[in-house]
Motif scaffolding. Structure first.
Motif, PDB file in Angstrom:
ATOM      1  N   UNK A 135     -10.469  -1.603   4.927  1.00 38.53           N
ATOM      2  CA  UNK A 135     -10.867  -2.095   3.616  1.00 38.53           C
ATOM      3  C   UNK A 135     -10.959  -3.610   3.596  1.00 38.53           C
ATOM      4  N   UNK A 136     -11.791  -4.102   2.690  1.00 40.98           N
ATOM      5  CA  UNK A 136     -11.771  -5.505   2.305  1.00 40.98           C
ATOM      6  C   UNK A 136     -10.980  -5.610   1.013  1.00 40.98           C
ATOM      7  N   UNK A 137      -9.993  -6.492   0.996  1.00 41.47           N
ATOM      8  CA  UNK A 137      -9.113  -6.600  -0.173  1.00 41.47           C
ATOM      9  C   UNK A 137      -9.557  -7.757  -1.047  1.00 41.47           C
ATOM     10  N   UNK A 138      -9.924  -7.472  -2.299  1.00 36.40           N
ATOM     11  CA  UNK A 138     -10.247  -8.565  -3.213  1.00 36.40           C
ATOM     12  C   UNK A 138      -8.996  -9.391  -3.528  1.00 36.40           C
ATOM     13  N   UNK A 139      -9.177 -10.606  -4.023  1.00 36.43           N
ATOM     14  CA  UNK A 139      -8.020 -11.430  -4.394  1.00 36.43           C
ATOM     15  C   UNK A 139      -7.339 -10.883  -5.648  1.00 36.43           C
ATOM     16  N   UNK A 140      -6.014 -10.964  -5.688  1.00 36.32           N
ATOM     17  CA  UNK A 140      -5.238 -10.577  -6.878  1.00 36.32           C
ATOM     18  C   UNK A 140      -5.781  -9.282  -7.472  1.00 36.32           C
ATOM     19  N   UNK A 141      -5.595  -8.208  -6.729  1.00 39.76           N
ATOM     20  CA  UNK A 141      -6.251  -6.967  -7.123  1.00 39.76           C
ATOM     21  C   UNK A 141      -5.409  -5.743  -6.789  1.00 39.76           C
ATOM     22  N   UNK A 142      -5.734  -4.650  -7.475  1.00 41.10           N
ATOM     23  CA  UNK A 142      -5.244  -3.324  -7.120  1.00 41.10           C
ATOM     24  C   UNK A 142      -6.450  -2.419  -6.924  1.00 41.10           C
ATOM     25  N   UNK A 143      -6.454  -1.699  -5.805  1.00 38.68           N
ATOM     26  CA  UNK A 143      -7.512  -0.754  -5.473  1.00 38.68           C
ATOM     27  C   UNK A 143      -6.941   0.659  -5.466  1.00 38.68           C
ATOM     28  N   UNK A 144      -7.700   1.607  -5.995  1.00 40.61           N
ATOM     29  CA  UNK A 144      -7.271   3.002  -6.022  1.00 40.61           C
ATOM     30  C   UNK A 144      -8.373   3.855  -5.402  1.00 40.61           C
ATOM     31  N   UNK A 145      -7.986   4.616  -4.362  1.00 39.38           N
ATOM     32  CA  UNK A 145      -8.939   5.469  -3.656  1.00 39.38           C
ATOM     33  C   UNK A 145      -8.433   6.907  -3.662  1.00 39.38           C
TER      34      UNK A 145
ATOM     35  N   UNK B 159       0.854  -1.189   0.000  1.00 38.58           N
ATOM     36  CA  UNK B 159       0.000   0.000   0.000  1.00 38.58           C
ATOM     37  C   UNK B 159       0.886   1.234   0.000  1.00 38.58           C
ATOM     38  N   UNK B 160       0.448   2.253  -0.731  1.00 35.93           N
ATOM     39  CA  UNK B 160       1.201   3.510  -0.779  1.00 35.93           C
ATOM     40  C   UNK B 160       0.264   4.655  -1.098  1.00 35.93           C
ATOM     41  N   UNK B 161       0.757   5.832  -0.812  1.00 35.38           N
ATOM     42  CA  UNK B 161       0.016   7.055  -1.098  1.00 35.38           C
ATOM     43  C   UNK B 161       0.728   7.809  -2.213  1.00 35.38           C
ATOM     44  N   UNK B 162      -0.043   8.276  -3.183  1.00 41.27           N
ATOM     45  CA  UNK B 162       0.472   9.169  -4.210  1.00 41.27           C
ATOM     46  C   UNK B 162      -0.033  10.583  -3.916  1.00 41.27           C
ATOM     47  N   UNK B 163       0.853  11.541  -4.110  1.00 44.31           N
ATOM     48  CA  UNK B 163       0.531  12.941  -3.816  1.00 44.31           C
ATOM     49  C   UNK B 163       0.848  13.805  -5.031  1.00 44.31           C
ATOM     50  N   UNK B 164       0.101  14.889  -5.168  1.00 42.91           N
ATOM     51  CA  UNK B 164       0.340  15.815  -6.250  1.00 42.91           C
ATOM     52  C   UNK B 164       0.928  17.109  -5.754  1.00 42.91           C
ATOM     53  N   UNK B 165       0.869  18.118  -6.605  1.00 36.94           N
ATOM     54  CA  UNK B 165       1.316  19.438  -6.205  1.00 36.94           C
ATOM     55  C   UNK B 165       0.350  20.016  -5.176  1.00 36.94           C
ATOM     56  N   UNK B 166       0.677  21.146  -4.638  1.00 34.04           N
ATOM     57  CA  UNK B 166      -0.099  21.741  -3.565  1.00 34.04           C
ATOM     58  C   UNK B 166      -1.579  21.818  -3.933  1.00 34.04           C
ATOM     59  N   UNK B 167      -2.407  21.303  -3.024  1.00 35.55           N
ATOM     60  CA  UNK B 167      -3.847  21.342  -3.229  1.00 35.55           C
ATOM     61  C   UNK B 167      -4.413  20.097  -3.870  1.00 35.55           C
ATOM     62  N   UNK B 168      -3.577  19.205  -4.413  1.00 32.71           N
ATOM     63  CA  UNK B 168      -4.083  17.980  -5.037  1.00 32.71           C
ATOM     64  C   UNK B 168      -4.541  17.003  -3.964  1.00 32.71           C
ATOM     65  N   UNK B 169      -5.642  16.305  -4.251  1.00 29.80           N
ATOM     66  CA  UNK B 169      -6.150  15.315  -3.309  1.00 29.80           C
ATOM     67  C   UNK B 169      -5.265  14.083  -3.324  1.00 29.80           C
ATOM     68  N   UNK B 170      -4.878  13.542  -2.169  1.00 33.90           N
ATOM     69  CA  UNK B 170      -4.030  12.348  -2.133  1.00 33.90           C
ATOM     70  C   UNK B 170      -4.787  11.111  -2.591  1.00 33.90           C
ATOM     71  N   UNK B 171      -4.048  10.110  -3.002  1.00 36.50           N
ATOM     72  CA  UNK B 171      -4.612   8.852  -3.494  1.00 36.50           C
ATOM     73  C   UNK B 171      -3.976   7.700  -2.714  1.00 36.50           C
ATOM     74  N   UNK B 172      -4.815   6.782  -2.276  1.00 38.55           N
ATOM     75  CA  UNK B 172      -4.350   5.564  -1.612  1.00 38.55           C
ATOM     76  C   UNK B 172      -4.425   4.419  -2.609  1.00 38.55           C
ATOM     77  N   UNK B 173      -3.334   3.660  -2.734  1.00 34.69           N
ATOM     78  CA  UNK B 173      -3.282   2.494  -3.615  1.00 34.69           C
ATOM     79  C   UNK B 173      -2.978   1.270  -2.766  1.00 34.69           C
ATOM     80  N   UNK B 174      -3.763   0.211  -2.944  1.00 37.25           N
ATOM     81  CA  UNK B 174      -3.563  -1.034  -2.198  1.00 37.25           C
ATOM     82  C   UNK B 174      -3.527  -2.190  -3.190  1.00 37.25           C
TER      83      UNK B 174
END
Length: 736
Positions: free
Chosen positions: A721-731, A647-662
């Motif tokens: 979160x519930x993690x599906x099998x063999x999956x990538x989730x983006x929030x 799992x990791x977080x992606x961030x943008x420039x100032x003011x961008x909403x963060x994204x969680x990836x699992x």
């Protein structure tokens, strides 16, 4: 002319043994006697007359002084040279009026000759090669070629019966360029250069190194092309492409081999044309959401099985798919759809075909003479002599040519590692160290820096991408700061490590956990592009889908999860055609992609997922703005190797909403997993690779989850979160 002088002149004219045929042929006035004499080589003519242009009067019938067709004669009543035409009569009595090319002056000016000679002319494609023009009031074509060590060069072709005696060229000794203007040559005529070795024998006929069009292989002649300016209609694209090419913008590249993307279903052996591809390929790429098309090399090349990586005519788009004008129409269609075009460009080596650059003027002109520097043992090709200014100038001009003349938006430079290292693919004793005793190719380094600087200076917005497979530092650092000056570098290490991880059975992935994490150790040392290219689906490697373990369901789920990891990982994206719908077999350049597979829901699902990933990537600033900056990425879970969860977080420039990836890279669904997030709020599920519409089991957390004020994983908030099998989730954090 005395008899000995006459005999010497006849030998030179008939044998073509002169570097200055303009001193032999044409109209000349004897400085001693004042006599005006005309000499011409007209094989096959029964009679030749000299007609005064102004009056139409035939002033003299020339005498045939050699059986090979050499005619000469003195205009008895002429006091000074005059403007004239030649009047030829053939054996059937047919008459033809023609201009004499040897009465016309040179086209190349002194400045051009000087710049070419020092290897510092940035518009040689406007001076060398073949150009239709009107010169001194006469319509025809100007031919110019660099061959400094030749004894004689003639242009031969369909317009002179391939006879090298008819149009021997003038040498400019200071720069080594031969030129001639040939009247009445027309678009579509074919030609080559006949070159006499300095030892007196003819070389194989050579194609023009700067031909702008070539015959369709297996034919090998150059073609007289229409070099008039194309009326471009992509002004809006050209104005904005500089902004679109910035490093903080999304870049998702669809790599294409034009000959095998799709074939005519009624004629499976027929290539689609550039214009047909504009109607089919461009809308498809637009629907799929890619920002760029990368074309495997389209410079004319003789062997189709080389995929274009062994080009002969660097300035000519391959005739397999149409004309240069057709190719420009394809580029126009891409730009009209807001799609950039990247060309694979091959300055690292060239084939040894007789009609190409090898031993072009009888010497090692373009290639190194020493095989330890001039021969590539891995590909059986020749290596350019980057230390020769004229060769470096030739290659840099070619890069400029594609971007200026064809509005190309980027060059992906092939096999950069083979250029940088003197010992590349060589054993001890098979290479020559540089002046400092090490293995760096200093001439190639200088060439690449100059190429990038010149291209970025003259073509703002054009990007350059290096396929470089080693840890050479500063590939994407500006040349002024000691780098090579590329905009991006292919991350070959990331590709190798992650594919190695994915092909493992999930039960064994825990032992290879760092295959997915190691890339982040160096992810921001260069501006990286993450490539899943054609190289990964050839040479018995199988397809991307075929590398995935498990039954059919697991193979597709693995591929979808891997694509989710790719599209959310820092770095620009590249995917080879067919991968976007999970083609099952290895790529075959002799056949179309397996489009019929899209009748199967598994393949439909992969294709839909890729389109949705591209959409999310482009519309979500946190997924692209800081692709090449460490501030754009933060691990949430990096050491859960037993469960193979990342799992990791992606961030943008100032003011961008963060994204969680699992990512869950096991076939086990996992419930009630808590993940830290940087902010409170509602995290909307924007992509779930396990959804039913993609072919998954439809385990999801739709429409998303609210963050709790529970610190976790070093963050102030967390989600469960519930993690599906063999999956990538983006929030994505939703700001209501």
């Amino acid at each position: 002319m005395t008899e000995p002088a006459m005999n010497e002149w006849i030998d030179a004219a008939v044998g073509g043994n002169t570097t200055d045929p303009f001193a032999v042929f044409g109209m000349h006035q004897d400085p001693d006697t004042g006599a005006v004499e005309v000499r011409t080589m007209q094989p096959g003519a029964l009679a030749v007359g000299v007609r005064e242009r102004a009056t139409g009067e035939t002033r003299v019938l020339l005498k045939q002084v050699h059986e090979d067709g050499l005619f000469a004669g003195v205009v008895l009543d002429a006091k000074t040279p005059f403007d004239y035409l030649l009047e030829m009569t053939d054996a059937a009595g047919e008459k033809r009026i023609a201009e004499d090319p040897y009465r016309l002056g040179p086209v190349l000016g002194e400045i051009d000759r000087h710049l070419i000679g020092e290897g510092n002319h940035w518009e040689i494609h406007q001076k060398l090669g073949c150009h239709l023009m009107t010169h001194e009031g006469v319509a025809g074509a100007h031919f110019a070629v660099w061959a400094p060590n030749a004894k004689r060069v003639s242009v031969v072709g369909s317009f002179n019966n391939w006879d090298g005696r008819r149009h021997a060229m003038r040498l400019h000794p200071g720069c080594g360029v031969w030129e001639i203007f040939v009247p009445d040559v027309a678009q579509g005529d074919i030609y080559k250069y006949e070159i006499l070795h300095r030892d007196g024998y003819l070389l194989p006929l050579k194609a023009d190194p700067l031909a702008f069009q070539a015959q369709c292989p297996p034919a090998t002649a150059s073609v007289v092309a229409d070099t008039r300016e194309f009326t471009w209609r992509d002004g809006a694209w050209m104005e904005k492409r500089g902004a679109l090419g910035r490093i903080d913008k999304p870049m998702s590249v669809y790599e294409v081999h034009l000959g095998s993307w799709r074939r005519d279903p009624d004629q499976p052996n027929r290539f689609l044309t550039y214009r047909e591809l504009a109607e089919l390929l461009v809308p498809y790429v637009k629907r799929m959401g890619f920002t760029h098309i990368e074309l495997m090399p389209i410079n004319e090349f003789p062997f189709y099985g080389s995929w274009g990586y062994q080009p002969i005519s660097l300035f000519a788009p391959t005739a397999r798919y149409g004309s240069p004008q057709d190719f420009k129409e394809f580029i126009e269609a891409c730009h009209a759809a807001d799609i950039g075009v990247i060309l694979d460009w091959v300055p690292g080596h060239f084939p040894s075909d007789d009609h190409g650059l090898a031993q072009f003027d009888g010497t090692h002109l373009y290639e190194h003479q020493d095989s330890r520097q001039g021969f590539h043992p891995e590909w059986n090709t020749l290596i350019y002599n980057y230390g020769r200014n004229e060769v470096s100038n030739f290659l840099i001009n070619n890069a400029l040519f594609w971007c200026e003349r064809f509005h190309i938006d980027g060059l992906r430079v092939d096999a950069v590692a083979s250029m940088l290292y003197l010992d590349y693919a060589r054993k001890d004793g098979e290479w020559i160290p540089n002046e400092y005793g090490d293995n760096k190719n200093l001439d190639a380094i200088k060439f690449l820096r100059n190429m990038n600087e010149r291209l970025h200076e003259r073509c703002p917005g054009v990007v350059t991408i290096a396929e470089e497979s080693t840890s050479w530092p500063g590939i994407s650092r500006p040349a002024k700061r000691g780098g090579l000056g590329f905009d991006y570098k292919w991350n070959m290490g990331w590709m190798h490590d992650t594919l190695g991880y994915m092909k493992k059975d999930p039960i064994h992935r825990q032992y290879h956990h760092n295959g997915m994490t190691f890339g982040l150790v160096y992810a921001f040392s260069e501006n990286f592009m993450l490539p899943l290219s054609h190289d990964e689906v050839v040479h018995m490697k199988g397809s991307l889908l075929g590398r995935m373990p498990g039954d059919t369901w697991q193979q597709f789920a693995n591929l979808r999860a891997y694509f989710g990891f790719l599209w959310t990982h820092p770095g620009k994206k590249l995917l080879f055609m067919g991968g976007e719908f999970g083609q099952g077999r290895e790529w075959n350049h002799d056949a179309s992609l397996d489009w019929h597979l899209l009748d199967i829901h598994w393949h439909q699902g992969v294709q839909r997922l890729v389109a949705d990933l591209n959409k999310a990537y482009q519309e979500t600033p946190a997924l692209h703005e800081l692709d090449c900056e460490p501030g754009g990425f933060e691990w949430v879970k990096v050491d859960n190797k037993d469960e193979s969860v990342f799992a990791f977080v992606r961030k943008g420039l100032r003011g961008a909403d963060p994204v969680l990836v699992v990512c869950n890279f096991t076939p086990l669904p996992r419930g009630d997993w808590r993940f830290g997030v940087p902010k409170g709020g509602f995290y909307e599920e924007i992509v779930n690779s396990d959804l039913e519409m993609y072919g998954g089991s439809n385990v999801n957390n739709s429409p998303g989850v609210a963050a709790e004020e529970t610190p976790w994983d070093g963050f102030s908030h967390s989600v469960v979160l519930t993690l599906p099998p063999l999956s990538t989730l983006i929030y994505r954090l939703r700001q209501d």
